[in-house]
Write a protein that holds these residues in place. Structure first.
Motif, PDB file in Angstrom:
ATOM      1  N   GLU A  98       0.826  -1.191   0.000  1.00 41.97           N
ATOM      2  CA  GLU A  98       0.000   0.000   0.000  1.00 41.97           C
ATOM      3  C   GLU A  98       0.868   1.252   0.000  1.00 41.97           C
ATOM      4  O   GLU A  98       2.011   1.244   0.466  1.00 41.97           O
ATOM      5  CB  GLU A  98      -0.908   0.003   1.238  1.00 41.97           C
ATOM      6  CG  GLU A  98      -2.006  -1.047   1.198  1.00 41.97           C
ATOM      7  CD  GLU A  98      -3.056  -0.808   2.257  1.00 41.97           C
ATOM      8  OE1 GLU A  98      -4.057  -1.538   2.277  1.00 41.97           O
ATOM      9  OE2 GLU A  98      -2.875   0.107   3.086  1.00 41.97           O
ATOM     10  N   ARG A  99       0.281   2.321  -0.512  1.00 38.59           N
ATOM     11  CA  ARG A  99       0.974   3.607  -0.493  1.00 38.59           C
ATOM     12  C   ARG A  99       1.067   4.072   0.960  1.00 38.59           C
ATOM     13  O   ARG A  99       0.069   4.077   1.678  1.00 38.59           O
ATOM     14  CB  ARG A  99       0.199   4.604  -1.339  1.00 38.59           C
ATOM     15  CG  ARG A  99       0.940   5.868  -1.685  1.00 38.59           C
ATOM     16  CD  ARG A  99       0.202   6.672  -2.730  1.00 38.59           C
ATOM     17  NE  ARG A  99       0.100   5.940  -4.002  1.00 38.59           N
ATOM     18  CZ  ARG A  99      -0.388   6.482  -5.110  1.00 38.59           C
ATOM     19  NH1 ARG A  99      -0.817   7.736  -5.100  1.00 38.59           N
ATOM     20  NH2 ARG A  99      -0.453   5.766  -6.212  1.00 38.59           N
ATOM     21  N   GLU A 100       2.259   4.464   1.369  1.00 32.63           N
ATOM     22  CA  GLU A 100       2.456   4.830   2.764  1.00 32.63           C
ATOM     23  C   GLU A 100       2.869   6.292   2.925  1.00 32.63           C
ATOM     24  O   GLU A 100       3.554   6.857   2.064  1.00 32.63           O
ATOM     25  CB  GLU A 100       3.511   3.929   3.425  1.00 32.63           C
ATOM     26  CG  GLU A 100       4.914   4.095   2.902  1.00 32.63           C
ATOM     27  CD  GLU A 100       5.947   3.351   3.751  1.00 32.63           C
ATOM     28  OE1 GLU A 100       5.560   2.643   4.696  1.00 32.63           O
ATOM     29  OE2 GLU A 100       7.147   3.512   3.468  1.00 32.63           O
ATOM     30  N   THR A 118      13.674   2.836  -1.262  1.00 35.73           N
ATOM     31  CA  THR A 118      13.362   2.680  -2.674  1.00 35.73           C
ATOM     32  C   THR A 118      11.859   2.557  -2.879  1.00 35.73           C
ATOM     33  O   THR A 118      11.206   1.724  -2.248  1.00 35.73           O
ATOM     34  CB  THR A 118      14.060   1.434  -3.250  1.00 35.73           C
ATOM     35  OG1 THR A 118      15.478   1.645  -3.202  1.00 35.73           O
ATOM     36  CG2 THR A 118      13.638   1.179  -4.678  1.00 35.73           C
ATOM     37  N   ALA A 119      11.309   3.423  -3.737  1.00 30.19           N
ATOM     38  CA  ALA A 119       9.865   3.443  -3.968  1.00 30.19           C
ATOM     39  C   ALA A 119       9.556   4.497  -5.024  1.00 30.19           C
ATOM     40  O   ALA A 119      10.430   5.290  -5.399  1.00 30.19           O
ATOM     41  CB  ALA A 119       9.116   3.773  -2.682  1.00 30.19           C
ATOM     42  N   VAL A 120       8.312   4.513  -5.461  1.00 32.11           N
ATOM     43  CA  VAL A 120       7.802   5.650  -6.232  1.00 32.11           C
ATOM     44  C   VAL A 120       7.239   6.633  -5.212  1.00 32.11           C
ATOM     45  O   VAL A 120       6.423   6.257  -4.366  1.00 32.11           O
ATOM     46  CB  VAL A 120       6.716   5.220  -7.227  1.00 32.11           C
ATOM     47  CG1 VAL A 120       6.152   6.452  -7.946  1.00 32.11           C
ATOM     48  CG2 VAL A 120       7.276   4.222  -8.233  1.00 32.11           C
ATOM     49  N   TYR A 121       7.692   7.870  -5.300  1.00 33.37           N
ATOM     50  CA  TYR A 121       7.266   8.900  -4.360  1.00 33.37           C
ATOM     51  C   TYR A 121       6.209   9.781  -5.026  1.00 33.37           C
ATOM     52  O   TYR A 121       6.422  10.285  -6.142  1.00 33.37           O
ATOM     53  CB  TYR A 121       8.465   9.737  -3.914  1.00 33.37           C
ATOM     54  CG  TYR A 121       9.310   9.024  -2.900  1.00 33.37           C
ATOM     55  CD1 TYR A 121      10.077   7.922  -3.263  1.00 33.37           C
ATOM     56  CD2 TYR A 121       9.328   9.431  -1.565  1.00 33.37           C
ATOM     57  CE1 TYR A 121      10.840   7.242  -2.320  1.00 33.37           C
ATOM     58  CE2 TYR A 121      10.089   8.765  -0.620  1.00 33.37           C
ATOM     59  CZ  TYR A 121      10.848   7.672  -1.004  1.00 33.37           C
ATOM     60  OH  TYR A 121      11.602   6.996  -0.065  1.00 33.37           O
ATOM     61  N   HIS A 169      -3.248  13.439   9.135  1.00 37.23           N
ATOM     62  CA  HIS A 169      -2.223  13.811   8.167  1.00 37.23           C
ATOM     63  C   HIS A 169      -1.665  12.630   7.398  1.00 37.23           C
ATOM     64  O   HIS A 169      -1.158  12.802   6.298  1.00 37.23           O
ATOM     65  CB  HIS A 169      -1.067  14.523   8.866  1.00 37.23           C
ATOM     66  CG  HIS A 169      -0.350  13.656   9.862  1.00 37.23           C
ATOM     67  ND1 HIS A 169      -0.717  13.568  11.167  1.00 37.23           N
ATOM     68  CD2 HIS A 169       0.729  12.837   9.711  1.00 37.23           C
ATOM     69  CE1 HIS A 169       0.091  12.743  11.801  1.00 37.23           C
ATOM     70  NE2 HIS A 169       0.968  12.280  10.947  1.00 37.23           N
ATOM     71  N   ASP A 170      -1.726  11.432   7.975  1.00 27.05           N
ATOM     72  CA  ASP A 170      -1.139  10.271   7.312  1.00 27.05           C
ATOM     73  C   ASP A 170      -2.164   9.430   6.565  1.00 27.05           C
ATOM     74  O   ASP A 170      -1.843   8.329   6.093  1.00 27.05           O
ATOM     75  CB  ASP A 170      -0.392   9.409   8.324  1.00 27.05           C
ATOM     76  CG  ASP A 170      -1.298   8.926   9.454  1.00 27.05           C
ATOM     77  OD1 ASP A 170      -0.914   7.994  10.158  1.00 27.05           O
ATOM     78  OD2 ASP A 170      -2.390   9.512   9.628  1.00 27.05           O
ATOM     79  N   LYS A 171      -3.377   9.923   6.470  1.00 27.92           N
ATOM     80  CA  LYS A 171      -4.449   9.176   5.810  1.00 27.92           C
ATOM     81  C   LYS A 171      -4.563   9.615   4.356  1.00 27.92           C
ATOM     82  O   LYS A 171      -4.699  10.803   4.060  1.00 27.92           O
ATOM     83  CB  LYS A 171      -5.787   9.404   6.515  1.00 27.92           C
ATOM     84  CG  LYS A 171      -5.778   8.991   7.987  1.00 27.92           C
ATOM     85  CD  LYS A 171      -5.551   7.503   8.140  1.00 27.92           C
ATOM     86  CE  LYS A 171      -5.714   7.041   9.577  1.00 27.92           C
ATOM     87  NZ  LYS A 171      -4.578   7.402  10.425  1.00 27.92           N
ATOM     88  N   ARG A 172      -4.541   8.657   3.424  1.00 33.28           N
ATOM     89  CA  ARG A 172      -4.593   9.013   2.002  1.00 33.28           C
ATOM     90  C   ARG A 172      -5.879   9.750   1.640  1.00 33.28           C
ATOM     91  O   ARG A 172      -5.876  10.622   0.772  1.00 33.28           O
ATOM     92  CB  ARG A 172      -4.452   7.745   1.160  1.00 33.28           C
ATOM     93  CG  ARG A 172      -3.039   7.187   1.098  1.00 33.28           C
ATOM     94  CD  ARG A 172      -3.010   5.880   0.362  1.00 33.28           C
ATOM     95  NE  ARG A 172      -3.673   4.821   1.109  1.00 33.28           N
ATOM     96  CZ  ARG A 172      -3.968   3.637   0.620  1.00 33.28           C
ATOM     97  NH1 ARG A 172      -3.695   3.346  -0.633  1.00 33.28           N
ATOM     98  NH2 ARG A 172      -4.546   2.728   1.375  1.00 33.28           N
TER      99      ARG A 172
END
Length: 127
Positions: A44-46, A91-94, A108-111
């Motif tokens: 998942e996107r974090e 390493t990831a897509v940002y 703030h950390d919720k997509r």
């Protein structure tokens, strides 16, 4: 509509540094906060970091606290992510994201609190 364009990704050795930029355009006047998330295949996107446009309040994930710094340039509608002491696990897509209207720091950390997303920029850290 708001458009977000990320830049600055690339390949770096472990321990090195990179700076990502996210330029916002369009109806940015209602933007309350800008954040960075990251995603690796199969996960998942974090959340990584967020900064509010007014007051410059910052939030960081525990995994990057002390190594990454988020900053902003209101005049340029641009947010930066300075990444130091990079690790292979970074390493990831940002992805850059914009939260419009009111912004509750608690989430703030919720997509789901972010309304617009960029296309992403690849960061690869070699060991």
């Amino acid at each position: 509509q708001v458009q977000l364009v990320e830049s600055g990704g690339g390949l770096v050795q472990a321990g090195g540094s990179l700076q990502l930029s996210c330029a916002a355009s369009g109806r940015t006047f209602n933007s309350a906060a800008m954040g960075w998330f990251r995603q690796v295949p199969g996960k998942e996107r974090e959340f990584v970091a967020t900064i509010t446009w007014s007051g410059g309040i910052t939030y960081y994930s525990d995994s990057v606290k002390g190594r990454f710094t988020i900053s902003k340039d209101n005049a340029k509608d641009t947010v930066y992510l300075q990444m130091n002491k990079l690790k292979p696990e970074d390493t990831a897509v940002y992805y850059c994201a914009a939260a419009m209207g009111s912004f509750a720091g608690t989430y703030h950390d919720k997509r789901w609190i972010y309304n617009y997303w960029g296309q992403g920029t690849q960061v690869t850290v070699s060991s």
